[in-house]
Design an enzyme around this catalytic site. Structure first.
Site, PDB file in Angstrom:
ATOM      1  N   HIS A   1       0.812  -1.218   0.000  1.00  0.00           N
ATOM      2  CA  HIS A   1       0.000   0.000   0.000  1.00  0.00           C
ATOM      3  C   HIS A   1       0.843   1.265   0.000  1.00  0.00           C
ATOM      4  O   HIS A   1       0.333   2.352  -0.250  1.00  0.00           O
ATOM      5  CB  HIS A   1      -0.947  -0.009   1.208  1.00  0.00           C
ATOM      6  CG  HIS A   1      -2.042  -1.026   1.077  1.00  0.00           C
ATOM      7  ND1 HIS A   1      -3.317  -0.702   0.679  1.00  0.00           N
ATOM      8  CD2 HIS A   1      -2.040  -2.371   1.251  1.00  0.00           C
ATOM      9  CE1 HIS A   1      -4.065  -1.798   0.627  1.00  0.00           C
ATOM     10  NE2 HIS A   1      -3.307  -2.826   0.977  1.00  0.00           N
TER      11      HIS A   1
ATOM     12  N   ASP B   1       3.592   9.312  -0.903  1.00  0.00           N
ATOM     13  CA  ASP B   1       2.394   8.553  -0.516  1.00  0.00           C
ATOM     14  C   ASP B   1       2.215   7.417  -1.522  1.00  0.00           C
ATOM     15  O   ASP B   1       2.471   7.613  -2.713  1.00  0.00           O
ATOM     16  CB  ASP B   1       1.159   9.476  -0.592  1.00  0.00           C
ATOM     17  CG  ASP B   1       0.175   9.227   0.550  1.00  0.00           C
ATOM     18  OD1 ASP B   1       0.132   8.087   1.051  1.00  0.00           O
ATOM     19  OD2 ASP B   1      -0.548  10.168   0.927  1.00  0.00           O
TER      20      ASP B   1
HETATM   21  P1  ADQ Z   1      -2.945   6.106   4.653  1.00  0.00           P
HETATM   22  O1  ADQ Z   1      -1.534   6.547   4.823  1.00  0.00           O
HETATM   23  O2  ADQ Z   1      -3.712   5.945   5.877  1.00  0.00           O
HETATM   24  O3  ADQ Z   1      -3.045   4.763   3.800  1.00  0.00           O
HETATM   25  P2  ADQ Z   1      -4.814   7.510   2.737  1.00  0.00           P
HETATM   26  O4  ADQ Z   1      -4.763   6.823   1.439  1.00  0.00           O
HETATM   27  O5  ADQ Z   1      -4.930   8.996   2.608  1.00  0.00           O
HETATM   28  O6  ADQ Z   1      -3.568   7.260   3.680  1.00  0.00           O
HETATM   29  O7  ADQ Z   1      -6.068   6.957   3.486  1.00  0.00           O
HETATM   30  C1  ADQ Z   1      -6.501   7.505   4.652  1.00  0.00           C
HETATM   31  C2  ADQ Z   1      -7.940   7.107   4.920  1.00  0.00           C
HETATM   32  O8  ADQ Z   1      -8.220   7.524   6.238  1.00  0.00           O
HETATM   33  C3  ADQ Z   1      -8.932   7.801   3.992  1.00  0.00           C
HETATM   34  O9  ADQ Z   1      -9.965   6.927   3.687  1.00  0.00           O
HETATM   35  C4  ADQ Z   1      -9.427   8.976   4.834  1.00  0.00           C
HETATM   36  O10 ADQ Z   1     -10.759   9.333   4.619  1.00  0.00           O
HETATM   37  C5  ADQ Z   1      -9.269   8.439   6.243  1.00  0.00           C
HETATM   38  N1  ADQ Z   1      -8.953   9.572   7.126  1.00  0.00           N
HETATM   39  C6  ADQ Z   1      -7.897  10.375   7.097  1.00  0.00           C
HETATM   40  N2  ADQ Z   1      -8.009  11.330   8.021  1.00  0.00           N
HETATM   41  C7  ADQ Z   1      -9.167  11.134   8.647  1.00  0.00           C
HETATM   42  C8  ADQ Z   1      -9.890  11.798   9.702  1.00  0.00           C
HETATM   43  N3  ADQ Z   1      -9.434  12.880  10.291  1.00  0.00           N
HETATM   44  N4  ADQ Z   1     -11.049  11.283  10.082  1.00  0.00           N
HETATM   45  C9  ADQ Z   1     -11.541  10.194   9.491  1.00  0.00           C
HETATM   46  N5  ADQ Z   1     -10.941   9.543   8.502  1.00  0.00           N
HETATM   47  C10 ADQ Z   1      -9.778  10.012   8.081  1.00  0.00           C
HETATM   48  C11 ADQ Z   1      -2.120   3.858   3.176  1.00  0.00           C
HETATM   49  C12 ADQ Z   1      -1.083   4.491   2.231  1.00  0.00           C
HETATM   50  C13 ADQ Z   1      -1.790   5.306   1.166  1.00  0.00           C
HETATM   51  C14 ADQ Z   1      -2.784   4.438   0.401  1.00  0.00           C
HETATM   52  C15 ADQ Z   1      -3.700   3.685   1.367  1.00  0.00           C
HETATM   53  C16 ADQ Z   1      -4.567   2.664   0.650  1.00  0.00           C
HETATM   54  O11 ADQ Z   1      -0.183   5.304   2.968  1.00  0.00           O
HETATM   55  O12 ADQ Z   1      -0.844   5.878   0.263  1.00  0.00           O
HETATM   56  O13 ADQ Z   1      -3.562   5.251  -0.448  1.00  0.00           O
HETATM   57  O14 ADQ Z   1      -2.941   2.993   2.363  1.00  0.00           O
HETATM   58  O15 ADQ Z   1      -3.787   1.776  -0.091  1.00  0.00           O
END
Ligand code: ADQ
Length: 456
Positions: free
Chosen positions: A153, A359
């Site tokens: 991921h 990311d």
């Molecule tokens: P993350 O590093 O966690 O995931 P991201 O892809 O942005 O990063 O996903 C975060 C998730 O958490 C999103 O669904 C978002 O809505 C939720 N989230 C973030 N802040 C929040 C908040 N304050 N309240 C509620 N929900 C919140 C890892 C990798 C990423 C990759 C994903 C999926 O680092 O690059 O996209 O896995 O593979």
């Protein structure tokens, strides 16, 4: 019938969020027989090697408990104090202790030993993320010859960075025990192949030996569930949140950031870019408001406490410099919100600032696009270093280290004419539908099922 086994560090609990990855994987398991496997989330002093299985909301979930020492070395240690920072280009934030790698290997070995007796010959096995790179190799030692896929991921690191990780050859060799290795972006596949070529990884027989071929390595960009988010917008919670915040905003244009509080997300640089924007454009004072939502994560790791403190300082400085009695330029909220509330906020925001330093993909970018109205869509300002940049050509792409560039893009976004916003958003919308998380899972599983690179 082929069963599906999904393995990840944490297994799903009873309260799963309404969209995204966990839901897509659950769906895979409701459409086929099989189960989800991993750490139970529980600690035990002397944990049993026997897997425990239970029903969680209609799917079967199995796992083992870990001791606190095991978890510390495997999770906080090698996974999140070596692999996470190194794979995100932050060798300076790594903590390389020998016991971390040993613990990481040991937990993978225990998970494999507990899982192996429950695997049937036709099962398809799908392993998720950097915590479990050695899992297939450990399973092969138990005579498991099933097709095993892996999805990373997070980004795949540059070669020089990878070479600085202790035991990197041993770790990379473990990839050879998979049949398919899925990465988020083509850039990741290119660096993986470079490394494999350089280290002659193909020649390094995996420990299981017996003539397995090198894995098929491909990009499978992950996405969100666009229709799930569209449905969330109709909920009372989304509408109430939107109304409340809209009232507080008056007619101001809302800029939104939503991230886990993590040093990879580029939050201090983002705040500085906003500061530069306000310094350069007095016309925007009282006209804009930046809301950053960033709930703490992994806060037992010191680097996460440091980023939190650093952010408090930058936010305080921006407030002190520009706030007026009747205008707060910035609001920084350190907590998680339900997805419906986020959907309402995404819908209200005229600009999303998604500017990680690095990311794997970044799902917030997908979610923001999913929640825009065709009649008046907002603009996505996106880091070139998010995997999402490869598929979102119609976002305003920025280098997040260059805060001036981000400030300029933010200004362009805030002043962008409606017709251009609509045309960019229409293209982005088509992209998020194409890469919807259900398609992603299907693409991966089709590649895994059809893979012919394994000779036995
Ligand atoms: P993350 O590093 O966690 O995931 P991201 O892809 O942005 O990063 O996903 C975060 C998730 O958490 C999103 O669904 C978002 O809505 C939720 N989230 C973030 N802040 C929040 C908040 N304050 N309240 C509620 N929900 C919140 C890892 C990798 C990423 C990759 C994903 C999926 O680092 O690059 O996209 O896995 O593979």
């Amino acid at each position: 019938m082929t069963r599906q086994i999904i393995i990840s560090n944490r297994t799903p609990g009873t309260s799963t969020a309404a969209g995204g990855l966990a839901v897509a994987l659950r769906k895979v398991l409701t459409e086929r027989d099989g189960f989800w496997f991993g750490w139970t989330g529980e600690f035990a002093e002397d944990p049993s090697d026997e897997a425990q299985f239970r029903d969680v909301g209609g799917i079967t979930v199995g796992g083992i408990d870990l001791s606190r020492d095991e978890h510390h070395a495997y999770y906080e240690g090698f996974s999140n104090s070596v692999l996470w920072p190194a794979f995100h280009h932050r060798l300076d934030l790594t903590d390389m202790r020998p016991e971390f790698y040993e613990g990481y290997r040991a937990v993978n070995k225990r998970l494999a030993a507990a899982l192996a007796p429950h695997i049937q010959p036709d099962d398809l096995i799908w392993v998720h993320d950097y915590h479990l790179i050695p899992l297939a190799e450990a399973l092969r030692k138990h005579g498991i010859n099933n097709r095993i896929g892996f999805f990373l991921h997070i980004p795949f690191p540059e070669i020089e960075t990878l070479n600085a990780i202790p035991h990197h050859e041993d770790l990379m060799r473990a990839f050879n025990a998979f049949d398919v290795v899925g990465l988020q972006a083509e850039r990741d596949v290119a660096t993986y192949n470079d490394y494999a070529l350089n280290a002659r990884l193909g020649d390094l027989a995996p420990s299981a030996g017996n003539g397995r071929h090198a894995p098929t390595v491909m990009a499978f960009p992950i996405g969100t569930a666009p229709s799930g988010f569209a449905a969330l917008l109709e909920t009372e919670q989304a509408q109430r949140t939107r109304e409340l915040v809209a009232r507080a905003m008056a007619d101001r244009n809302l800029i939104i950031g939503v991230d886990r509080l993590d040093y990879s997300k580029g939050l201090p640089q983002r705040f500085e870019a906003y500061e530069q924007l306000l310094a350069a454009h007095r016309d925007l004072h009282r006209e804009v408001h930046f809301l950053q939502i960033a709930p703490p994560s992994r806060d037992t790791i010191p680097e996460y406490q440091e980023i939190s403190e650093r952010l408090d300082l930058v936010a305080g400085r921006v407030m002190g410099r520009f706030a007026e009695p009747d205008w707060t330029p910035l609001n920084y909220v350190k907590r998680a919100y339900p997805q419906a509330a986020l959907a309402g906020l995404y819908n209200l925001a005229g600009v999303a600032l998604v500017t990680p330093l690095r990311d794997g993909m970044n799902l917030v970018a997908h979610e923001y696009v999913a929640c825009q109205d065709e009649a008046d869509p907002g603009v996505l300002v996106l880091s070139r270093f998010a995997g999402a940049a490869e598929i979102f050509e119609d976002a305003l792409l920025v280098n997040p280290h260059d805060t001036q560039e981000t400030a300029d893009a933010l200004y362009t976004a805030l002043r962008m004419p409606l017709a251009e916003r609509q045309s960019r958003w229409r293209h982005l919308k088509a992209v998020i539908e194409d890469y919807a998380v259900d398609h992603w899972a299907q693409r991966f599983l089709t590649a895994l099922a059809n893979d012919t690179s394994t000779s036995s």
